[in-house]
Design a protein around this motif. Structure first.
Motif, short mmCIF file in Angstrom:
data_model
loop_
_atom_site.label_atom_id
_atom_site.label_comp_id
_atom_site.label_asym_id
_atom_site.label_seq_id
_atom_site.Cartn_x
_atom_site.Cartn_y
_atom_site.Cartn_z
N HIS A 1 45.48 50.37 -12.59
CA HIS A 1 46.31 49.63 -11.64
C HIS A 1 45.44 49.04 -10.54
O HIS A 1 44.60 49.73 -9.97
CB HIS A 1 47.31 50.57 -10.95
CG HIS A 1 48.26 51.26 -11.87
ND1 HIS A 1 49.34 50.62 -12.43
CD2 HIS A 1 48.30 52.52 -12.35
CE1 HIS A 1 50.01 51.47 -13.19
NE2 HIS A 1 49.39 52.62 -13.16
N ARG B 1 48.70 58.44 -15.59
CA ARG B 1 47.77 58.11 -14.50
C ARG B 1 46.51 57.45 -15.00
O ARG B 1 45.71 56.96 -14.21
CB ARG B 1 47.46 59.37 -13.69
CG ARG B 1 48.64 59.79 -12.85
CD ARG B 1 48.36 61.02 -12.04
NE ARG B 1 49.50 61.32 -11.17
CZ ARG B 1 49.68 62.47 -10.57
NH1 ARG B 1 48.78 63.43 -10.71
NH2 ARG B 1 50.73 62.66 -9.81
N TYR C 1 49.46 57.52 -7.88
CA TYR C 1 50.83 57.03 -7.81
C TYR C 1 51.30 56.87 -9.24
O TYR C 1 50.73 56.09 -9.99
CB TYR C 1 50.89 55.68 -7.08
CG TYR C 1 52.29 55.22 -6.77
CD1 TYR C 1 53.02 55.83 -5.76
CD2 TYR C 1 52.88 54.20 -7.47
CE1 TYR C 1 54.31 55.41 -5.46
CE2 TYR C 1 54.17 53.78 -7.19
CZ TYR C 1 54.88 54.38 -6.18
OH TYR C 1 56.15 53.97 -5.88
N GLY C 2 52.26 57.63 -9.60
CA GLY C 2 52.76 57.57 -10.97
C GLY C 2 52.57 58.87 -11.69
O GLY C 2 51.99 59.81 -11.18
N LEU D 1 40.92 48.95 -7.08
CA LEU D 1 41.71 49.61 -8.11
C LEU D 1 42.15 50.98 -7.63
O LEU D 1 41.40 51.68 -6.95
CB LEU D 1 40.89 49.77 -9.40
CG LEU D 1 40.36 48.50 -10.03
CD1 LEU D 1 39.49 48.81 -11.24
CD2 LEU D 1 41.51 47.57 -10.40
N LEU D 2 43.36 51.36 -7.99
CA LEU D 2 43.88 52.67 -7.63
C LEU D 2 42.93 53.77 -8.10
O LEU D 2 42.69 54.75 -7.38
CB LEU D 2 45.27 52.86 -8.24
CG LEU D 2 45.99 54.17 -7.94
CD1 LEU D 2 46.27 54.31 -6.45
CD2 LEU D 2 47.29 54.25 -8.73
N GLU D 3 42.36 53.59 -9.26
CA GLU D 3 41.48 54.59 -9.84
C GLU D 3 40.21 54.80 -9.02
O GLU D 3 39.56 55.83 -9.14
CB GLU D 3 41.11 54.20 -11.28
CG GLU D 3 42.29 54.22 -12.23
CD GLU D 3 43.28 53.08 -12.04
OE1 GLU D 3 42.90 51.98 -11.59
OE2 GLU D 3 44.47 53.30 -12.33
N ASN E 1 56.55 43.04 -10.94
CA ASN E 1 56.24 43.81 -9.75
C ASN E 1 57.31 44.89 -9.62
O ASN E 1 58.49 44.57 -9.50
CB ASN E 1 56.23 42.91 -8.51
CG ASN E 1 55.86 43.64 -7.24
OD1 ASN E 1 55.38 44.76 -7.25
ND2 ASN E 1 56.10 42.98 -6.11
N MET F 1 51.80 43.51 -13.18
CA MET F 1 51.10 42.99 -14.36
C MET F 1 51.60 41.59 -14.69
O MET F 1 52.72 41.22 -14.33
CB MET F 1 51.28 43.90 -15.57
CG MET F 1 52.72 44.00 -16.05
SD MET F 1 52.92 45.03 -17.51
CE MET F 1 52.54 43.86 -18.79
N SER G 1 51.18 48.89 -6.71
CA SER G 1 50.17 49.03 -7.77
C SER G 1 50.76 48.79 -9.15
O SER G 1 50.01 48.59 -10.10
CB SER G 1 49.53 50.43 -7.72
OG SER G 1 50.49 51.43 -7.93
N TRP G 2 52.07 48.81 -9.28
CA TRP G 2 52.69 48.59 -10.60
C TRP G 2 52.97 47.10 -10.76
O TRP G 2 54.10 46.65 -10.64
CB TRP G 2 53.94 49.44 -10.74
CG TRP G 2 53.64 50.90 -10.84
CD1 TRP G 2 52.42 51.50 -10.97
CD2 TRP G 2 54.60 51.96 -10.84
NE1 TRP G 2 52.56 52.86 -11.04
CE2 TRP G 2 53.88 53.17 -10.96
CE3 TRP G 2 55.99 52.00 -10.73
CZ2 TRP G 2 54.51 54.41 -10.98
CZ3 TRP G 2 56.60 53.25 -10.76
CH2 TRP G 2 55.88 54.42 -10.88
#
Length: 161
Positions: free
Chosen positions: A16, A12, A159-160, A151-153, A50, A39, A36-37
């Motif tokens: 992301h 985590r 998630y993850g 950002l997810l953070e 993706n 890069m 979110s995954w």
């Protein structure tokens, strides 16, 4: 032995962004979902990765059409990301009150109020675990405005892990 809590905690910590992945299957089916995954994976050609959950309708659309678009969300668009988390089968047309247009290259929906977008053509897939890794070439891109990416953070979501 794998320490499950340590695994979750460390995975985590991978940063992301949050994006809306737009898909389109013909004239009738248009959908978007939060991812979110994502890069970048190559400069030449410009490739991104993706990762999409396999048991979703949009996953099937990407497999069939081999195209998608990613709208990059602004740091203030957490509510937009939350709106696109829920399955279309439960909430109906997620784009009903969201201004969007169809990409010139892929025909996939792009959110007008996003920071910008990339349109992608799938070049390969890896199907391991519960997500498919779509390796896709960026075939179109545009900037709508400047801003900091969501950002997810920066949310309370996880998630993850």
């Amino acid at each position: 032995m794998l320490d499950e809590q340590a695994k979750k905690t460390m995975l985590r910590k991978i940063p992301h962004g949050l994006y809306i992945c737009g898909v389109r299957d013909g004239e009738e089916t248009i959908n978007g979902f939060t991812v979110s995954w994502v890069m970048q994976s190559s400069f030449k050609p410009p490739l991104i990765v993706n990762c999409v959950k396999q048991d979703t309708g949009s996953h099937g659309i990407i497999k069939k059409t081999e195209v998608f678009a990613l709208s990059f969300l602004d740091s203030g668009q957490k509510d937009m990301a939350a709106k696109f988390f829920k399955p279309q089968s439960r909430v109906g047309n997620k784009f009903a009150d969201v201004e969007f247009y169809l990409g010139e290259v892929t025909g996939c929906p792009i959110i007008s109020d996003s920071l910008g977008y990339v349109e992608c053509q799938v070049r390969g897939t890896v199907e391991e675990g519960d997500h498919t890794v779509f390796v896709a070439e960026v075939v179109g891109a545009g900037i709508h405005r400047e801003g900091d990416q969501l950002l997810l953070e920066s949310t309370s979501w996880q998630y993850g892990g």
